[in-house]
Design a protein around this motif. Structure first.
Motif, short mmCIF file in Angstrom:
data_model
loop_
_atom_site.label_atom_id
_atom_site.label_comp_id
_atom_site.label_asym_id
_atom_site.label_seq_id
_atom_site.Cartn_x
_atom_site.Cartn_y
_atom_site.Cartn_z
N ALA A 184 12.97 -1.36 0.15
CA ALA A 184 11.76 -0.91 0.83
C ALA A 184 11.63 0.60 0.66
O ALA A 184 12.59 1.34 0.91
CB ALA A 184 11.82 -1.26 2.31
N VAL A 186 9.92 3.46 2.32
CA VAL A 186 9.29 3.65 3.62
C VAL A 186 9.07 5.13 3.90
O VAL A 186 9.97 5.95 3.70
CB VAL A 186 10.13 3.01 4.75
CG1 VAL A 186 10.04 1.49 4.69
CG2 VAL A 186 11.60 3.45 4.68
N CYS A 209 12.32 -1.48 8.45
CA CYS A 209 13.36 -2.06 7.60
C CYS A 209 14.00 -3.27 8.29
O CYS A 209 14.32 -4.27 7.64
CB CYS A 209 14.41 -1.01 7.27
SG CYS A 209 13.80 0.30 6.19
N ARG A 210 14.17 -3.19 9.61
CA ARG A 210 14.70 -4.34 10.34
C ARG A 210 13.72 -5.51 10.30
O ARG A 210 14.11 -6.65 10.03
CB ARG A 210 15.00 -3.95 11.79
CG ARG A 210 15.38 -5.15 12.67
CD ARG A 210 15.82 -4.75 14.05
NE ARG A 210 14.83 -4.00 14.79
CZ ARG A 210 13.77 -4.52 15.40
NH1 ARG A 210 13.53 -5.84 15.30
NH2 ARG A 210 12.94 -3.76 16.08
N SER A 212 11.39 -6.21 8.16
CA SER A 212 11.25 -6.76 6.81
C SER A 212 12.54 -7.32 6.25
O SER A 212 12.53 -7.98 5.21
CB SER A 212 10.72 -5.69 5.86
OG SER A 212 11.65 -4.63 5.71
N ALA A 214 14.87 -5.76 4.81
CA ALA A 214 15.13 -5.17 3.50
C ALA A 214 16.63 -4.94 3.30
O ALA A 214 17.34 -4.57 4.23
CB ALA A 214 14.39 -3.84 3.37
N HIS A 216 17.88 -2.74 0.98
CA HIS A 216 18.03 -1.31 0.72
C HIS A 216 16.76 -0.61 1.16
O HIS A 216 15.68 -1.21 1.18
CB HIS A 216 18.27 -1.02 -0.77
CG HIS A 216 19.48 -1.66 -1.34
ND1 HIS A 216 19.53 -2.99 -1.70
CD2 HIS A 216 20.71 -1.14 -1.62
CE1 HIS A 216 20.74 -3.27 -2.17
NE2 HIS A 216 21.48 -2.17 -2.13
N ALA A 217 16.89 0.67 1.49
CA ALA A 217 15.74 1.46 1.90
C ALA A 217 15.79 2.83 1.22
O ALA A 217 16.84 3.49 1.21
CB ALA A 217 15.70 1.63 3.41
N LEU A 249 18.50 3.98 11.10
CA LEU A 249 18.71 2.76 10.33
C LEU A 249 20.05 2.12 10.67
O LEU A 249 20.16 0.89 10.77
CB LEU A 249 18.63 3.06 8.83
CG LEU A 249 18.58 1.84 7.92
CD1 LEU A 249 17.25 1.10 8.08
CD2 LEU A 249 18.78 2.24 6.46
N CYS A 256 21.10 -2.94 6.25
CA CYS A 256 20.23 -2.32 5.24
C CYS A 256 20.89 -1.03 4.77
O CYS A 256 21.21 -0.15 5.57
CB CYS A 256 18.85 -2.04 5.82
SG CYS A 256 17.69 -1.28 4.66
N ALA A 258 20.79 2.52 3.18
CA ALA A 258 19.86 3.62 2.90
C ALA A 258 20.28 4.35 1.63
O ALA A 258 21.47 4.59 1.39
CB ALA A 258 19.84 4.59 4.07
#
Length: 277
Positions: A184, A186, A209-210, A212, A214, A216-217, A249, A256, A258
């Motif tokens: 993602a 973002v 992010c939570r 979705s 995802a 990785h972000a 995050l 996820c 980062a």
């Protein structure tokens, strides 16, 4: 959804995964399965009155694009001189925005709500518009439609959120994509120390992010643009969003990962291969 490609049978230089390169602000390049996609290109030294901190994007990082993604028409996302570097390249955006793009002599493609647009010669990479909530700064001289994008191919799925507030439909993005969100992109900041409505800060981006789920972000929309003489007022404002996002995050979506890129930096997001592949 196109079936994810198995690791065997690929050329040695055909890496399995999604390569994301962040060129500053919301400008990012997604290289996926032989297709190059450039999002919200700002490619000049500065952007109107806004000054750029960091390096100007080098041509090799963004040239030979197969498609351009345009999230909305605010000037820090839709800069005409940068867009005109992509003559003949489809610019994928909301229908109202595509009409504006075509008036500029470019190949604007307005996508329907549920349309997957094939990109590249083989068409195995596809792009779809998704919701974005970003209507707090309407422009009288440009359309005001806003959207995010999903990009999917055999090696995975990327979500480019665009400028947006949180919305419940983020939880349905993987269902829309037909597979998990591998990365993602973002937004976490802006070009000033205060964010106007319609933007996510570090905490909201972590929640996104939570929602979705995802894997990785990559934080974008920060650390790049500022008004003249505004880089240091208040001191350090351009650099605080990244660490705050990492902290948020870890609390909101600890599964996820980062990826905090420097401007001009790249990361390869590896594909998850099913045990039966």
């Amino acid at each position: 959804m196109p079936k994810r490609r198995k690791p065997h049978g690929r050329e040695e230089n055909d890496a399995l995964g999604i390569v994301v390169t962040w060129l500053g602000h919301s400008t990012a390049v997604v290289d996926l399965d032989g297709v190059r996609i450039v999002a919200d290109p700002l490619l000049r030294r500065n952007n109107g009155i806004l000054r750029r901190r960091g390096i100007q994007p080098v041509r090799a990082a963004w040239e030979a694009a197969d498609a351009v993604l345009l999230s909305h028409l605010h000037h820090d996302h839709a800069e005409v001189p940068s867009l005109k570097l992509f003559q003949g390249v489809p610019v994928l955006t909301a229908p109202a925005n595509a009409t504006w793009v075509r008036r500029k002599g470019l190949d604007g493609r307005g996508l329907a709500d549920d349309e997957w647009f094939p990109v590249g010669a083989e068409g195995h990479v596809e792009v779809r518009l998704v919701e974005a909530i970003h209507d707090s700064r309407p422009m009288p001289h440009r359309p005001n439609a806003a959207n995010g994008h999903l990009v999917r191919g055999p090696s995975g799925v990327a979500w480019l959120a665009g400028d947006t507030d949180l919305y419940p439909g983020m939880a349905a993005l993987s269902e829309i994509a037909g597979g998990s969100i591998d990365v993602a992109l973002v937004p976490i900041g802006g070009w000033g120390p205060r964010l106007s409505p319609g933007h996510m800060g570090p905490q909201e981006a972590a929640v996104a992010c939570r929602l979705s789920a995802a894997r990785h972000a990559v934080p974008v929309h920060w650390k790049t643009l500022h008004v003249p003489a505004g880089e240091m007022v208040p001191r350090g404002w351009m650099d605080v969003a990244g660490p705050r996002f990492l902290e948020a995050l870890a609390a909101e979506a600890p599964d996820c990962r980062a990826v905090d890129l420097d401007i001009g930096g790249s990361v390869t997001i590896p594909t998850v291969v099913s045990p039966g592949d």
